[in-house]
Write an enzyme that holds these catalytic residues in place. Structure first.
Site, PDB file in Angstrom:
ATOM      1  CB  THR A 195      31.753  25.876  38.646  1.00 16.77           C
ATOM      2  OG1 THR A 195      30.523  26.355  38.051  1.00 16.77           O
ATOM      3  CG2 THR A 195      31.744  24.355  38.635  1.00 16.77           C
ATOM      4  N   GLY A 247      33.120  31.470  40.229  1.00 19.13           N
ATOM      5  CA  GLY A 247      34.410  32.103  40.474  1.00 19.13           C
ATOM      6  C   GLY A 247      35.612  31.379  39.914  1.00 19.13           C
ATOM      7  CB  THR A 248      36.125  28.269  37.956  1.00 22.86           C
ATOM      8  OG1 THR A 248      35.110  28.572  36.985  1.00 22.86           O
ATOM      9  CG2 THR A 248      35.580  27.268  38.950  1.00 22.86           C
ATOM     10  N   GLY A 249      36.791  31.146  36.791  1.00 18.00           N
ATOM     11  CA  GLY A 249      37.565  31.939  35.839  1.00 18.00           C
ATOM     12  C   GLY A 249      38.366  33.035  36.520  1.00 18.00           C
ATOM     13  CB  CYS A 250      37.467  35.461  39.190  1.00 16.24           C
ATOM     14  SG  CYS A 250      36.022  36.226  38.449  1.00 16.24           S
ATOM     15  CE  LYS A 301      38.999  30.980  31.064  1.00 20.30           C
ATOM     16  NZ  LYS A 301      38.636  31.879  32.176  1.00 20.30           N
TER      17      LYS A 301
END
Length: 268
Positions: free
Chosen positions: A210, A212-215, A177
């Protein structure tokens, strides 16, 4: 009434008391995709939009008991694995994933924050490496990819080389990512499944909210896999969902706020 047939996904991750990331974000993401969400908590965090003030890690037996309870009663069409926190939990989860007949695993290797702070100790990092072959899709951020690949990541070609190196560690596919990259590479991800090397670019959204974007991305990918999408299709659709949710962040808290998981319901 006849029950509504639905796909089921399992998230194995930590709880975010502020509701922006972790289990809470995963379950909201599953619901958006009309996938029934189940969960196995690994840790309870006291946190809000400003940061984390406390973490209580569950015993590994408590984590695997939750996994077994779900798997013994329901078909699990996909699994998202997030924060595992400690070596003993990583090893216990790896054992259960190997023993149970579950759907494809999306592994978000929560080792290093987007800002570059290491979140687990070195022994847990080594245990997590042993878990990689269980993953259908691995979704490391820039700093996690650097740790796993053993190289600096500054350019697009660095991202591609890191994806190749990490793929050799065992996951079926890797998504490096680019959210932590600078300039034109921010928002650009690299996919490698041993055959196809793809650059997936979406126009980045300018917002400080932003959290929580990865989760959310890994949960969205798992939801799409549960619904029958191919791995690369699931990744593309997951990225589209996160990008849309970033455009509708929630006005809660005084810090780095969460993205809008339920953005179609926004009256604006």
């Amino acid at each position: 009434m006849t029950p509504f047939p639905v796909s089921t996904a399992l998230t194995i991750a930590g709880s975010d008391s502020g509701g922006g990331a972790g289990i809470q974000a995963d379950l909201r993401t599953f619901s958006f995709h009309r996938v029934h969400g189940t969960s196995a908590l690994t840790a309870i965090t006291a946190q809000n939009t400003r940061g984390v003030t406390r973490v209580d890690v569950l015993p590994p037996e408590a984590v695997t008991a939750q996994v077994d309870a779900v798997a013994s009663d329901m078909r699990v069409d996909a699994v998202k694995v997030g924060m595992l926190a400690r070596r003993d939990i990583i090893e216990a989860v790896a054992e259960r994933l190997g023993a149970l007949s579950l759907g494809p695993v999306v592994l978000d290797p929560v080792m290093v924050s987007r800002a570059g702070s290491q979140l687990i100790d070195d022994s847990a990092v080594e245990a997590l490496r042993a878990l990689l072959p269980r993953a259908a899709i691995l979704t490391p951020n820039r700093h996690e990819a650097r740790l796993l690949a053993g190289m600096d990541i500054e350019t697009l070609e660095d991202m591609r080389e890191a994806a190749r190196r990490i793929h050799r560690l065992g996951p079926k596919a890797v998504l490096v990512k680019g959210g932590g990259m600078q300039g034109a590479l921010r928002g650009t991800d690299v996919w490698f499944d041993g055959v196809s090397l793809e650059t997936l670019a979406i126009q980045p959204v300018e917002t400080p909210n932003t959290h929580g974007t990865g989760c959310t991305l890994s949960a969205a990918i798992a939801a799409r896999l549960a619904l029958g999408a191919t791995p690369l299709e699931a990744v593309r659709l997951g990225k589209e969902y996160v990008t849309a949710a970033l455009r509708y962040p929630l006005a809660v808290g005084h810090g780095n706020g969460p993205i809008g998981h339920f953005f179609p319901l926004n009256p604006q």
